[in-house]
Design a protein around this motif. Structure first.
Motif, PDB file in Angstrom:
ATOM      1  N   UNK A 111     -54.024 -37.213  65.032  1.00 40.18           N
ATOM      2  CA  UNK A 111     -55.486 -37.262  64.973  1.00 40.18           C
ATOM      3  C   UNK A 111     -56.072 -35.855  64.948  1.00 40.18           C
ATOM      4  N   UNK A 112     -55.500 -34.964  65.751  1.00 43.41           N
ATOM      5  CA  UNK A 112     -55.973 -33.575  65.745  1.00 43.41           C
ATOM      6  C   UNK A 112     -55.680 -32.910  64.405  1.00 43.41           C
ATOM      7  N   UNK A 113     -54.471 -33.115  63.888  1.00 40.64           N
ATOM      8  CA  UNK A 113     -54.086 -32.510  62.605  1.00 40.64           C
ATOM      9  C   UNK A 113     -55.052 -32.938  61.504  1.00 40.64           C
ATOM     10  N   UNK A 114     -55.401 -34.216  61.498  1.00 37.53           N
ATOM     11  CA  UNK A 114     -56.337 -34.736  60.500  1.00 37.53           C
ATOM     12  C   UNK A 114     -57.716 -34.088  60.645  1.00 37.53           C
ATOM     13  N   UNK A 115     -58.176 -33.991  61.898  1.00 37.86           N
ATOM     14  CA  UNK A 115     -59.497 -33.413  62.141  1.00 37.86           C
ATOM     15  C   UNK A 115     -59.527 -31.931  61.782  1.00 37.86           C
ATOM     16  N   UNK A 116     -58.468 -31.198  62.140  1.00 36.82           N
ATOM     17  CA  UNK A 116     -58.406 -29.761  61.852  1.00 36.82           C
ATOM     18  C   UNK A 116     -58.359 -29.515  60.345  1.00 36.82           C
ATOM     19  N   UNK A 118     -59.641 -31.408  58.066  1.00 43.70           N
ATOM     20  CA  UNK A 118     -60.973 -31.728  57.557  1.00 43.70           C
ATOM     21  C   UNK A 118     -61.951 -30.587  57.823  1.00 43.70           C
ATOM     22  N   UNK A 119     -61.889 -30.003  59.010  1.00 44.13           N
ATOM     23  CA  UNK A 119     -62.845 -28.971  59.407  1.00 44.13           C
ATOM     24  C   UNK A 119     -62.487 -27.574  58.895  1.00 44.13           C
ATOM     25  N   UNK A 120     -61.177 -27.296  58.767  1.00 44.76           N
ATOM     26  CA  UNK A 120     -60.737 -25.928  58.456  1.00 44.76           C
ATOM     27  C   UNK A 120     -59.906 -25.816  57.183  1.00 44.76           C
ATOM     28  N   UNK A 121     -59.641 -26.948  56.551  1.00 41.82           N
ATOM     29  CA  UNK A 121     -58.795 -26.961  55.342  1.00 41.82           C
ATOM     30  C   UNK A 121     -57.464 -26.248  55.602  1.00 41.82           C
ATOM     31  N   UNK A 122     -56.880 -26.522  56.739  1.00 41.85           N
ATOM     32  CA  UNK A 122     -55.615 -25.903  57.138  1.00 41.85           C
ATOM     33  C   UNK A 122     -54.729 -26.971  57.782  1.00 41.85           C
ATOM     34  N   UNK A 123     -53.477 -26.998  57.398  1.00 43.98           N
ATOM     35  CA  UNK A 123     -52.538 -27.981  57.941  1.00 43.98           C
ATOM     36  C   UNK A 123     -51.804 -27.401  59.140  1.00 43.98           C
ATOM     37  N   UNK A 124     -51.871 -28.097  60.252  1.00 49.44           N
ATOM     38  CA  UNK A 124     -51.182 -27.660  61.468  1.00 49.44           C
ATOM     39  C   UNK A 124     -49.871 -28.428  61.594  1.00 49.44           C
ATOM     40  N   UNK A 125     -48.782 -27.686  61.718  1.00 45.28           N
ATOM     41  CA  UNK A 125     -47.460 -28.277  61.912  1.00 45.28           C
ATOM     42  C   UNK A 125     -47.040 -27.998  63.359  1.00 45.28           C
ATOM     43  N   UNK A 126     -46.753 -29.054  64.099  1.00 49.61           N
ATOM     44  CA  UNK A 126     -46.405 -28.903  65.511  1.00 49.61           C
ATOM     45  C   UNK A 126     -44.897 -28.864  65.724  1.00 49.61           C
ATOM     46  N   UNK A 127     -44.470 -27.913  66.528  1.00 51.13           N
ATOM     47  CA  UNK A 127     -43.134 -27.947  67.134  1.00 51.13           C
ATOM     48  C   UNK A 127     -43.341 -28.391  68.574  1.00 51.13           C
ATOM     49  N   UNK A 128     -42.574 -29.386  68.997  1.00 49.94           N
ATOM     50  CA  UNK A 128     -42.793 -29.954  70.326  1.00 49.94           C
ATOM     51  C   UNK A 128     -41.518 -29.894  71.161  1.00 49.94           C
ATOM     52  N   UNK A 129     -41.699 -29.617  72.437  1.00 54.74           N
ATOM     53  CA  UNK A 129     -40.580 -29.591  73.377  1.00 54.74           C
ATOM     54  C   UNK A 129     -40.998 -30.319  74.640  1.00 54.74           C
ATOM     55  N   UNK A 130     -40.158 -31.270  75.088  1.00 52.02           N
ATOM     56  CA  UNK A 130     -40.453 -32.050  76.282  1.00 52.02           C
ATOM     57  C   UNK A 130     -39.272 -31.999  77.246  1.00 52.02           C
TER      58      UNK A 130
END
Length: 398
Positions: A111-116, A118-130
């Motif tokens: 949801x954040x990636x989609x919103x970002x 839309x607002x910034x025309x930039x794709x955010x790719x997440x690396x996640x560690x749990x």
């Protein structure tokens, strides 16, 4: 190969290896320089030092002038650094979090990636560690380059601050003193609750085997310990009574797994113990996945508050501050908080907390203690979990 040829050859190889980042190059060259700078008691030593210094100058000059889009030098204040990520079509963000948030983040991040986008025309790719909060904290301090950390307790975030990676005052940069998710402690029983567990006091009874993780290594287990301790204090008992009660409970603990996830596996998969202390949100999530879980939420409980923070040193190095701060801000939005609620976390948004969905979902509590009631995490760690503290003394009595 002679003494002076060895450092020169190695330094030349490093200077022209285009795959290395300049920061790594500087560190390796400096190590070489340090190795040879004390060998001045011979002509060869002097020549070696001279050649090392020469190549060092060339290499650093190449880094300064030959690398497009490199980060600013250490002399340039971070506030004046160019936000590298802002000029890219794609930006990578590393999120390091404690284990039980995984399902929530996997729902929120798209949801954040989609919103970002839309607002910034930039794709955010997440690396996640749990993983366990304590283990994740140590990993970040030891070099895991997180842009954002979401940990089980503010004490872990403070350790990263003390390591120089997060600027002081991080909790004031966002709402709710940095707390973005919260839960309470729950007691999970076997099917049919054969031991008749109703509250914390029942865990001290003879014949009850409790599974909980080790608070020396697990953030979740610290919350479990504090819930037990505070259940006495909040009902009129003094510290002597609290110590007596918690000592009895831990005599019923046959094994101390390293983290909350391992404790759950010990109870659910290996069949050990009669009861398990776990986060309420974990129990709710298990039920949503179709597992048959019976549990009790004691009405005297503790607020398990989970903070979020931007790792300043890393975002300035990566040029990701804007998107990291944007993600943290998004986690407080009604959309993100709704996802936390769906997956069993109690909302930090008071308006959302008063909705029928939330009041129907979570049992009411009579008394809810906080970390502040116990003096804050620094005092808590020193008193209860430091070497020779209350927990160690309790374990020594087993």
């Amino acid at each position: 190969m002679s003494l002076w040829q060895r450092p020169l050859k190695r330094l030349q190889a490093m200077s022209y290896d285009k795959l290395l980042l300049c920061e790594t190059l500087r560190e390796r060259i400096y190590a070489e320089y340090t190795t040879y700078r004390f060998r001045l008691n011979s002509l060869k030593g002097f020549v070696s030092l001279f050649l090392v210094g020469t190549v060092l100058s060339v290499a650093l000059a190449a880094c300064s002038g030959g690398e497009t889009g490199s980060t600013s030098s250490s002399e340039t204040p971070a506030a004046n650094a160019t936000p590298v990520a802002a000029s890219k079509d794609n930006v990578e963000l590393t999120l390091v979090s404690f284990a039980v948030t995984k399902a929530a983040h996997e729902a929120i991040i798209p949801k954040f990636v989609e919103q970002w986008k839309k607002d910034h025309n930039q794709t955010v790719v997440f690396k996640q560690s749990y993983g366990g909060s304590g283990s994740q904290t140590r990993a970040v301090i030891d070099g895991l380059e997180a842009d954002v950390v979401h940990l089980a307790l503010a004490g872990d975030t403070s350790k990263i601050e003390k390591a120089g990676l997060i600027q002081p005052g991080w909790e004031k940069e966002v709402p709710n003193n940095g707390i973005v998710s919260k839960s309470v402690a729950a007691i999970v029983t076997r099917q049919g609750n054969p031991k008749g567990i109703k509250n914390w006091a029942d865990l001290a009874k003879d014949g009850v085997k409790l599974i909980t993780a080790n608070p020396k290594t697990s953030g979740g287990a610290k919350w479990n310990f504090l819930a037990l301790w505070d259940s006495v204090i909040k009902t009129g008992g003094d510290e002597a009574k609290a110590t007596e009660f918690v000592t009895k409970v831990y005599k019923n603990v046959p094994i101390l797994p390293k983290d909350a996830r391992e404790a759950t596996d010990t109870f659910a998969k290996q069949g050990q113990g009669d009861v398990l202390i776990n986060y309420e949100n974990e129990v709710i999530l298990a039920q949503q996945k179709g597992e048959k879980v019976e549990y009790v939420v004691p009405d005297v409980n503790i607020s398990i508050d989970n903070p979020i923070a931007v790792v300043d040193k890393n975002v300035d190095k990566h040029g990701t501050r804007e998107v990291a701060e944007g993600f943290v801000k998004y986690l407080y939005s009604p959309e993100a908080q709704q996802e936390f609620v769906k997956l069993g976390f109690r909302p930090v948004d008071e308006t959302l907390a008063q909705t029928k969905e939330v009041t129907d979902k979570f049992p009411k509590l009579k008394t809810l203690g906080t970390v502040a009631d116990l003096g804050g995490w620094e005092a808590i760690d020193k008193k209860f979990f430091a070497d020779g503290g209350v927990f160690d003394k309790i374990q020594a009595k087993k």
